[in-house]
Design a protein around this motif. Structure first.
Motif, PDB file in Angstrom:
ATOM      1  N   ASP A   1       6.923 -53.734  12.972  1.00 25.35           N
ATOM      2  CA  ASP A   1       6.097 -53.127  14.024  1.00 25.35           C
ATOM      3  C   ASP A   1       5.348 -51.915  13.469  1.00 25.35           C
ATOM      4  O   ASP A   1       5.317 -50.837  14.068  1.00 25.35           O
ATOM      5  CB  ASP A   1       6.942 -52.740  15.249  1.00 25.35           C
ATOM      6  N   HIS A   2       4.778 -52.134  12.303  1.00 25.94           N
ATOM      7  CA  HIS A   2       4.018 -51.071  11.636  1.00 25.94           C
ATOM      8  C   HIS A   2       2.924 -51.758  10.831  1.00 25.94           C
ATOM      9  O   HIS A   2       3.215 -52.656  10.040  1.00 25.94           O
ATOM     10  CB  HIS A   2       4.940 -50.243  10.736  1.00 25.94           C
ATOM     11  N   HIS A   3       1.688 -51.344  11.030  1.00 22.51           N
ATOM     12  CA  HIS A   3       0.550 -52.149  10.579  1.00 22.51           C
ATOM     13  C   HIS A   3      -0.440 -51.322   9.758  1.00 22.51           C
ATOM     14  O   HIS A   3      -0.881 -50.255  10.202  1.00 22.51           O
ATOM     15  CB  HIS A   3      -0.174 -52.755  11.782  1.00 22.51           C
TER      16      HIS A   3
ATOM     17  N   VAL B   1      -2.542 -47.210   5.013  1.00 23.31           N
ATOM     18  CA  VAL B   1      -1.685 -47.043   6.198  1.00 23.31           C
ATOM     19  C   VAL B   1      -1.262 -45.591   6.376  1.00 23.31           C
ATOM     20  O   VAL B   1      -1.012 -44.871   5.410  1.00 23.31           O
ATOM     21  CB  VAL B   1      -0.448 -47.980   6.116  1.00 23.31           C
ATOM     22  N   ASN B   2      -1.237 -45.183   7.632  1.00 27.70           N
ATOM     23  CA  ASN B   2      -0.567 -43.957   8.041  1.00 27.70           C
ATOM     24  C   ASN B   2       0.109 -44.264   9.375  1.00 27.70           C
ATOM     25  O   ASN B   2       0.154 -45.424   9.800  1.00 27.70           O
ATOM     26  CB  ASN B   2      -1.530 -42.762   8.121  1.00 27.70           C
ATOM     27  N   THR B   3       0.661 -43.257  10.000  1.00 31.43           N
ATOM     28  CA  THR B   3       1.443 -43.499  11.220  1.00 31.43           C
ATOM     29  C   THR B   3       0.743 -42.859  12.411  1.00 31.43           C
ATOM     30  O   THR B   3       0.726 -41.637  12.550  1.00 31.43           O
ATOM     31  CB  THR B   3       2.881 -42.958  11.041  1.00 31.43           C
ATOM     32  N   HIS B   4       0.160 -43.718  13.246  1.00 28.66           N
ATOM     33  CA  HIS B   4      -0.606 -43.223  14.400  1.00 28.66           C
ATOM     34  C   HIS B   4       0.280 -42.349  15.292  1.00 28.66           C
ATOM     35  O   HIS B   4      -0.153 -41.306  15.773  1.00 28.66           O
ATOM     36  CB  HIS B   4      -1.140 -44.391  15.237  1.00 28.66           C
ATOM     37  N   SER B   5       1.545 -42.816  15.482  1.00 30.79           N
ATOM     38  CA  SER B   5       2.426 -42.115  16.420  1.00 30.79           C
ATOM     39  C   SER B   5       2.888 -40.764  15.873  1.00 30.79           C
ATOM     40  O   SER B   5       3.514 -39.994  16.594  1.00 30.79           O
ATOM     41  CB  SER B   5       3.630 -42.987  16.770  1.00 30.79           C
TER      42      SER B   5
HETATM   43  C1  LIG Z   1       3.492 -50.102  20.300  1.00 34.55           C
HETATM   44  C2  LIG Z   1       3.709 -50.222  18.812  1.00 34.55           C
HETATM   45  O1  LIG Z   1       5.063 -50.112  18.529  1.00 34.55           O
HETATM   46  C3  LIG Z   1       2.973 -49.135  18.061  1.00 34.55           C
HETATM   47  O2  LIG Z   1       1.630 -49.159  18.425  1.00 34.55           O
HETATM   48  C4  LIG Z   1       3.147 -49.242  16.553  1.00 34.55           C
HETATM   49  C5  LIG Z   1       2.516 -50.481  15.986  1.00 34.55           C
HETATM   50  N1  LIG Z   1       2.052 -50.317  14.635  1.00 34.55           N
HETATM   51  C6  LIG Z   1       1.795 -49.119  14.124  1.00 34.55           C
HETATM   52  N2  LIG Z   1       1.220 -49.008  12.947  1.00 34.55           N
HETATM   53  C7  LIG Z   1       0.922 -47.841  12.416  1.00 34.55           C
HETATM   54  N3  LIG Z   1       0.328 -47.800  11.210  1.00 34.55           N
HETATM   55  N4  LIG Z   1       1.225 -46.700  13.061  1.00 34.55           N
HETATM   56  C8  LIG Z   1       1.821 -46.694  14.248  1.00 34.55           C
HETATM   57  O3  LIG Z   1       2.097 -45.624  14.802  1.00 34.55           O
HETATM   58  C9  LIG Z   1       2.127 -47.945  14.834  1.00 34.55           C
HETATM   59  N5  LIG Z   1       2.721 -48.022  15.997  1.00 34.55           N
END
Ligand SMILES: C[C@H](O)[C@H](O)[C@H]1CNC2=NC(N)=NC(=O)C2=N1
Length: 101
Positions: A55-57, A71-75
């Motif tokens: 769950d990381h893209h 890649v980085n972490t949106h959250s």
């Molecule tokens: C809802 C879902 O878990 C989030 O949107 C995940 C999905 N993939 C993600 N990918 C990345 N690169 N960063 C994230 O913060 C992230 N969050």
């Protein structure tokens, strides 16, 4: 796995264990070269499966015989975190099996 932003030093330390990966505008990145376009497309599909599992893209770009990931972490506000390195390590594990270098 922690999603706190890593410090610059932590990023540099982890990058040393991942030859071919670099820091590019607050994202970790690597471009792989493959023998054919089809082989590159197959790697993209394999990486897509890993990304759904984690769950990381990444942003995943298919070229003629290249596959580029950033890649980085949106959250975490777009910071680099352990999640990014976990994805990078997982991709490194499978890339040689696709003939990627
Ligand atoms: C809802 C879902 O878990 C989030 O949107 C995940 C999905 N993939 C993600 N990918 C990345 N690169 N960063 C994230 O913060 C992230 N969050």
């Amino acid at each position: 796995m922690a999603t706190e932003p890593l410090s610059q030093k932590e990023i540099e330390d982890r990058l040393r264990e991942l030859p071919g990966w670099s820091l590019d505008d607050n994202r970790i990145a690597r471009t792989y070269r493959l023998g054919t376009h089809f082989a590159a497309a197959a790697l993209v599909v394999h990486v897509a499966g890993i990304q759904d599992e984690l769950d990381h893209h990444s942003d995943l770009t298919l070229g003629y015989n290249t596959v580029a990931l950033t890649v980085n972490t949106h959250s975490a506000g777009g910071a680099v975190t352990d999640l990014d390195f976990e994805l990078a390590r997982r991709v490194e594990d499978i890339a040689p099996g696709h003939g990627a270098s």
